[in-house]
Design an enzyme around this catalytic site. Structure first.
Site, PDB file in Angstrom:
ATOM      1  N   HIS A 143       0.817  -1.219   0.000  1.00  0.00           N
ATOM      2  CA  HIS A 143       0.000   0.000   0.000  1.00  0.00           C
ATOM      3  C   HIS A 143       0.856   1.277   0.000  1.00  0.00           C
ATOM      4  O   HIS A 143       1.959   1.304   0.548  1.00  0.00           O
ATOM      5  CB  HIS A 143      -0.868  -0.025   1.265  1.00  0.00           C
ATOM      6  CG  HIS A 143      -1.945   1.005   1.279  1.00  0.00           C
ATOM      7  ND1 HIS A 143      -1.848   2.176   1.995  1.00  0.00           N
ATOM      8  CD2 HIS A 143      -3.153   1.042   0.669  1.00  0.00           C
ATOM      9  CE1 HIS A 143      -2.953   2.885   1.833  1.00  0.00           C
ATOM     10  NE2 HIS A 143      -3.766   2.210   1.024  1.00  0.00           N
TER      11      HIS A 143
ATOM     12  N   GLU B  79       1.518  -7.057   2.558  1.00  0.00           N
ATOM     13  CA  GLU B  79       0.139  -7.035   3.049  1.00  0.00           C
ATOM     14  C   GLU B  79      -0.264  -8.483   3.337  1.00  0.00           C
ATOM     15  O   GLU B  79       0.337  -9.405   2.787  1.00  0.00           O
ATOM     16  CB  GLU B  79      -0.792  -6.415   1.996  1.00  0.00           C
ATOM     17  CG  GLU B  79      -0.482  -4.943   1.766  1.00  0.00           C
ATOM     18  CD  GLU B  79      -1.455  -4.235   0.820  1.00  0.00           C
ATOM     19  OE1 GLU B  79      -2.561  -4.741   0.583  1.00  0.00           O
ATOM     20  OE2 GLU B  79      -1.080  -3.160   0.327  1.00  0.00           O
TER      21      GLU B  79
ATOM     22  N   SER C 135      -4.778  -5.514  -1.148  1.00  0.00           N
ATOM     23  CA  SER C 135      -5.978  -4.671  -1.241  1.00  0.00           C
ATOM     24  C   SER C 135      -6.564  -4.558  -2.641  1.00  0.00           C
ATOM     25  O   SER C 135      -7.773  -4.397  -2.790  1.00  0.00           O
ATOM     26  CB  SER C 135      -5.679  -3.280  -0.699  1.00  0.00           C
ATOM     27  OG  SER C 135      -4.641  -2.686  -1.432  1.00  0.00           O
TER      28      SER C 135
ATOM     29  N   HIS D 200      -7.012  -5.888   5.135  1.00  0.00           N
ATOM     30  CA  HIS D 200      -8.131  -6.554   4.455  1.00  0.00           C
ATOM     31  C   HIS D 200      -8.369  -7.995   4.926  1.00  0.00           C
ATOM     32  O   HIS D 200      -9.276  -8.651   4.424  1.00  0.00           O
ATOM     33  CB  HIS D 200      -7.932  -6.501   2.935  1.00  0.00           C
ATOM     34  CG  HIS D 200      -7.950  -5.090   2.437  1.00  0.00           C
ATOM     35  ND1 HIS D 200      -9.114  -4.431   2.118  1.00  0.00           N
ATOM     36  CD2 HIS D 200      -6.948  -4.194   2.282  1.00  0.00           C
ATOM     37  CE1 HIS D 200      -8.829  -3.191   1.761  1.00  0.00           C
ATOM     38  NE2 HIS D 200      -7.516  -3.016   1.848  1.00  0.00           N
TER      39      HIS D 200
ATOM     40  N   LYS E 202     -12.407  -1.192   7.759  1.00  0.00           N
ATOM     41  CA  LYS E 202     -12.899  -2.128   6.745  1.00  0.00           C
ATOM     42  C   LYS E 202     -13.883  -3.086   7.425  1.00  0.00           C
ATOM     43  O   LYS E 202     -14.989  -2.668   7.743  1.00  0.00           O
ATOM     44  CB  LYS E 202     -11.707  -2.757   6.051  1.00  0.00           C
ATOM     45  CG  LYS E 202     -10.827  -1.586   5.505  1.00  0.00           C
ATOM     46  CD  LYS E 202      -9.676  -1.956   4.716  1.00  0.00           C
ATOM     47  CE  LYS E 202      -8.674  -0.838   4.552  1.00  0.00           C
ATOM     48  NZ  LYS E 202      -9.118   0.368   3.896  1.00  0.00           N
TER      49      LYS E 202
END
Ligand SMILES: Cc1ncc(COP(=O)(O)O)c(C=O)c1O
Length: 385
Positions: free
Chosen positions: A132, A173, A177, A205, A235
């Site tokens: 990200h 991550e 995402s 996520h 989220k």
């Protein structure tokens, strides 16, 4: 003339179909949203469990509002750290079996705080190519050398680790995402340990939806294997803000040196209390995860039957890769005419020529909604070509 770049860069974005602007959402119930007086089915929200608009969380909020203030009034180190914050941190530390948890107003701030602060003295940062923007910005603001390994490519990471100099941070991550695929955590952890590098995972996520009890990657990987973890509340948790879960010494280091933590008003105590209530709902309402997983499978089954070009993702993020930005915009606008809201995701959020419709599935959707989405996509793709 000064600041000429403002007009010229905006013109360039418009010409390349990459111009962005906000839409005012006049009303939403999670499943649907209203823009300019028209109602759409919403397949672009990260509220994966449908909690943000649920009666259960509204009830939690009403009760919390009796006890907690809307504003913290100060940064955490002044007088902003309330019992509501402490209870949220303690709950997370206990459930995730981590030594300490630290709260932030956003995932963007948490990523920047950890990476910039921990790596301020230099060293090496090895980041997955799809990490990200907030992780990359944290790395660029640190004193370390940033190198990116090809997405989920452990051979490439191993070769970079051989040459890495100084204190080394490997970052990825948990659930990516924009692609919805997952990181090879076991290999990341093993490689990190072999090279004395610290592993940092952003589970924005995955938290709330994946892993045991919805605890995300941390439920599978204990602190020694995954020492540095970040997840957001904006989220699946249905509120906003974020946390870092870290060993004691790193907690103390961040509290003393992380500028995003020290010089920013602490999260609202009311929000902290609601977030804790939401985490407890995630724990007790396993049906939300079951329904989400059912909806994901249902979507993939129907999409497969219709020959829609899905990516390999098994998560709530189901991107439909289009490629060209202009084409992607045209398709999104065609779908909007049919009452379907799918925000086109274009560069620089995603790599060049990989514009996509980032379909997000939620527990709030019904099978009829998903059926309608598929029919509309098939018609839209035939029409736009
Ligand atoms: C992977 C990832 N990390 C961090 C963030 C930032 O979190 P926040 O929205 O809480 O700033 C996002 C998206 O918003 C994200 O997708």
């Amino acid at each position: 003339m000064a600041f000429e770049f403002v007009a010229s860069e905006l013109a360039e974005r418009r010409a390349a179909s990459l111009f962005r602007q906000c839409q005012v959402v006049e009303q939403t119930d999670g499943r649907t949203l209203v823009v300019n007086g028209r109602q759409y089915l919403n397949f672009s929200s990260n509220d994966y469990l449908g909690l943000a608009h649920s009666d259960a969380l509204k009830q939690v909020a009403t009760e919390a509002a009796q006890h907690w203030s809307t504003g913290s009034g100060a940064s955490a180190l002044v007088t902003g750290h309330s019992l509501a914050h402490a209870e949220l941190e303690d709950y997370l530390a206990e459930r995730l079996e981590r030594e300490r948890v630290l709260l932030f107003n956003s995932g963007f701030a948490a990523n920047q705080a950890l990476i910039q602060t921990l790596m301020q003295r230099g060293g090496s940062i090895l980041a997955d190519k799809l990490c990200h923007a907030s992780m990359l910005d944290g790395a660029l603001a640190s004193g370390a050398k940033l190198q990116r390994f090809a997405h989920n490519d452990m051979t490439h990471l191993a070769s970079l680790l051989q040459k890495a100099q100084g204190d080394t941070l490997v970052m990825s991550e948990g659930v990516f995402s924009m692609d919805g695929d997952v990181a090879p955590l076991e290999q990341l952890s093993l490689l990190g340990a072999q090279h004395e590098a610290l592993l940092y995972v952003d589970d924005a996520h995955g938290f709330g939806v994946s892993g045991h009890d919805g605890l995300g990657v941390a439920s599978q990987w204990a602190q020694p294997q995954l020492p540095l973890l970040m997840a957001t509340f904006g989220k699946a948790v249905g509120t906003s803000g974020a946390f870092l879960a870290v060993p004691d010494a790193i907690y103390a280091y961040l509290v003393n040196y992380a500028r995003h933590y020290i010089y920013s008003t602490a999260m609202s105590p009311l929000l902290a209390a609601i977030t804790l209530g939401s985490l407890k709902l995630i724990d007790t309402q396993a049906w939300r995860r079951d329904k989400l997983n059912h909806n994901i499978q249902f979507f993939r089954h129907l999409a497969g039957q219709q020959g829609l070009p899905l990516m390999a993702s098994q998560t709530a993020i189901q991107p439909l890769l289009i490629g060209d930005a202009k084409h992607c915009m045209a398709l999104a606008s065609k779908l909007r005419e049919q009452g379907m809201w799918l925000t086109p995701i274009r560069p620089p959020t995603v790599p060049p020529a990989s514009s996509r419709l980032r379909i997000t599935i939620s527990a709030a959707h019904t099978e009829a909604d998903i059926n309608q989405l598929i029919q509309t996509l098939v018609r839209g793709m035939t029409h736009v070509g």
